[in-house]
Design a protein around this motif. Sequence first.
Motif, mmCIF file in Angstrom:
data_model
loop_
_atom_site.group_PDB
_atom_site.id
_atom_site.type_symbol
_atom_site.label_atom_id
_atom_site.label_comp_id
_atom_site.label_asym_id
_atom_site.label_seq_id
_atom_site.Cartn_x
_atom_site.Cartn_y
_atom_site.Cartn_z
ATOM 1 N N PHE A 302 0.814 -1.208 0.000
ATOM 2 C CA PHE A 302 0.000 0.000 0.000
ATOM 3 C C PHE A 302 0.854 1.267 0.000
ATOM 4 N N GLY A 303 2.146 1.132 -0.153
ATOM 5 C CA GLY A 303 3.022 2.293 -0.133
ATOM 6 C C GLY A 303 2.823 3.178 -1.358
ATOM 7 N N THR A 304 3.146 4.449 -1.206
ATOM 8 C CA THR A 304 3.041 5.408 -2.298
ATOM 9 C C THR A 304 4.434 5.780 -2.773
ATOM 10 N N SER A 305 4.624 5.699 -4.088
ATOM 11 C CA SER A 305 5.926 6.002 -4.674
ATOM 12 C C SER A 305 5.716 6.737 -5.986
ATOM 13 N N LEU A 306 6.463 7.805 -6.175
ATOM 14 C CA LEU A 306 6.355 8.629 -7.372
ATOM 15 C C LEU A 306 7.644 8.520 -8.175
ATOM 16 N N ALA A 307 7.515 8.304 -9.479
ATOM 17 C CA ALA A 307 8.682 8.111 -10.344
ATOM 18 C C ALA A 307 8.938 9.347 -11.194
ATOM 19 N N LEU A 308 10.212 9.631 -11.391
ATOM 20 C CA LEU A 308 10.673 10.691 -12.274
ATOM 21 C C LEU A 308 11.448 10.071 -13.430
ATOM 22 N N GLY A 309 11.494 10.784 -14.558
ATOM 23 C CA GLY A 309 12.215 10.274 -15.700
ATOM 24 C C GLY A 309 11.351 9.346 -16.526
ATOM 25 N N CYS A 310 11.988 8.645 -17.442
ATOM 26 C CA CYS A 310 11.286 7.746 -18.354
ATOM 27 C C CYS A 310 11.693 6.306 -18.063
ATOM 28 N N GLY A 311 10.726 5.454 -17.719
ATOM 29 C CA GLY A 311 11.011 4.045 -17.473
ATOM 30 C C GLY A 311 10.693 3.572 -16.081
ATOM 31 N N GLY A 312 10.480 4.487 -15.142
ATOM 32 C CA GLY A 312 10.172 4.103 -13.769
ATOM 33 C C GLY A 312 8.673 4.073 -13.523
ATOM 34 N N ARG A 313 8.257 3.305 -12.520
ATOM 35 C CA ARG A 313 6.834 3.160 -12.204
ATOM 36 C C ARG A 313 6.442 3.973 -10.981
ATOM 37 N N SER A 314 5.237 4.533 -11.020
ATOM 38 C CA SER A 314 4.642 5.204 -9.871
ATOM 39 C C SER A 314 3.513 4.347 -9.328
ATOM 40 N N TYR A 315 3.373 4.343 -7.994
ATOM 41 C CA TYR A 315 2.317 3.591 -7.324
ATOM 42 C C TYR A 315 1.550 4.541 -6.413
ATOM 43 N N LEU A 316 0.322 4.851 -6.781
ATOM 44 C CA LEU A 316 -0.516 5.755 -5.994
ATOM 45 C C LEU A 316 -1.869 5.089 -5.781
ATOM 46 N N GLY A 317 -2.027 4.418 -4.648
ATOM 47 C CA GLY A 317 -3.258 3.683 -4.400
ATOM 48 C C GLY A 317 -3.454 2.612 -5.451
ATOM 49 N N GLY A 318 -4.623 2.589 -6.066
ATOM 50 C CA GLY A 318 -4.897 1.605 -7.110
ATOM 51 C C GLY A 318 -4.401 2.002 -8.478
ATOM 52 N N LEU A 319 -3.756 3.154 -8.585
ATOM 53 C CA LEU A 319 -3.214 3.616 -9.858
ATOM 54 C C LEU A 319 -1.727 3.322 -9.939
ATOM 55 N N HIS A 320 -1.352 2.561 -10.964
ATOM 56 C CA HIS A 320 0.054 2.319 -11.276
ATOM 57 C C HIS A 320 0.284 2.888 -12.674
ATOM 58 N N PHE A 321 1.376 3.629 -12.863
ATOM 59 C CA PHE A 321 1.602 4.193 -14.190
ATOM 60 C C PHE A 321 3.080 4.374 -14.483
ATOM 61 N N CYS A 322 3.386 4.401 -15.777
ATOM 62 C CA CYS A 322 4.761 4.594 -16.258
ATOM 63 C C CYS A 322 4.700 4.825 -17.756
#
Length: 479
Positions: A302-322
């Motif tokens: 359930f952790g929140t992580s924000l990605a910068l740059g191109c190629g990394g994944r962000s995890y915000l609740g039920g939303l995962h994006f890259c």
Amino acid sequence: MENLYVEESYVENPNVDTPYVQYMYSYPHKTAYRTLKGVSLREYAPLLKGSGHGLYLHIPFCDTKCGYCNLFSVTGQGSGGVDQYLEALERQCGQYEKLLTPQNTEFSALTMGGGTPLYLTREQLERVFGLLEAHFHFNREREFVIETAPEQTTGEKLALLKQAGVTRISMGIQSFSDKELLTLRRRHSAQRAREALKLLKSFEFSCVNLDFIYGIPGQTGESLLKSLQEAVYYDPDEIFLYPLYIKHGVRLEGEGMSPDWNGALRQYQLASRFLKEKGFRQDSMRRFVRNKGEREFSECGFGTSLALGCGGRSYLGGLHFCSPYGVSQKECLAHIKKYEGCRDYTEITHGILLSLEEIKRRFVIRHLLIRPGLPVKEYRMHFGSDAMEDFPVLKSWTEDGYVRKSRKEPEISCGDRQRSEGPDKNNGESYLTLTEKGLAFSDYLGPQLISPQIRGAMKEWEESHGRTYDAVPGEPEKL
């Protein structure tokens, strides 16, 4: 060098084609992500309110691409190409800062991966560190993790990392055998790895991790143990052992090479026992840590992580994006160029919105595959149901000796903090924990928890890229 003979492990090979199916690094896999419309980071920014979040920066540049590498990275980019990427990164940082300032966001962890972050020049690294400090707020005791390779590890750059407050460095050595390094198409030599590691240790970073690979064609149990014996000599804090996977699109596939699955399991057993005898504690199939006492349970998933740059994944609740997944040079370069030309980095165009079922699966996968395991009480608290009823396969794995019910809190966990309280002994077993056999077969068990929907999306992606989907045998466990 001491006698490297290690008694054969007692883990038996069950009636399966191979224990090496898929590394469940995260769930769902990027190949299950699709185009998103009408999704903005603005509506998810409140999830980053306050402290306790992670920030990840992806540096997708390497001198050469290793023969087995399917990570998002490119080669042959000069200083000008990197500078152009950093210009885009600066614009992204500025846009994110505007969103996060009203949330008083404070990051407790910073990770730089790739690629090879130390591919950047000293001046470029200084620029990156300056951008991060200027646009984001960090906890005073933040963790700062970075990856490196022997060829890029210099005294000048290590001094800069020390000054920047890096707390953990991971170096990909893979083997101290020149023959095995050549097979992997690694650029560095064993001697260069020794020199880089000696230099790295001299800077006394809080945590040094070393990566090694087994299952290499031509590798033996003895040669693997020789590499690990040499690694132990340098007194690393952590060692990660990875089985060799040759995925679609990588260089070794094009050369017709296949991993040595027949020898890999035996090599894993020998290495696991050897490292534990040397004072390492096994957290998971891959992770071995210097035993420094018991640790408290740390919840994952359930952790929140924000990605910068191109190629990394962000995890915000039920939303995962890259950015879209890519392996080849052509694919990755195309995505990088699109990233560099982006005007609005808060618009989320590629990812996945997880259903409750997928969130349950992620929770189970993230906990079960690393000790102390799946917390029964916490699962019930989050989802209002019993994990073994939702996933009947867990009962089957218990009967087959892959999983055990544990009332006592094991000594290792996802987190690194000292344990302050014991488990709740009035609520039955506290954890479903992988046995030694279960750890060995983690890459066989984990993929069985992939949902039919995610498996279908992964298969569709593979087939659309002219590849054969062969990641998961059998039927997935259904809720």
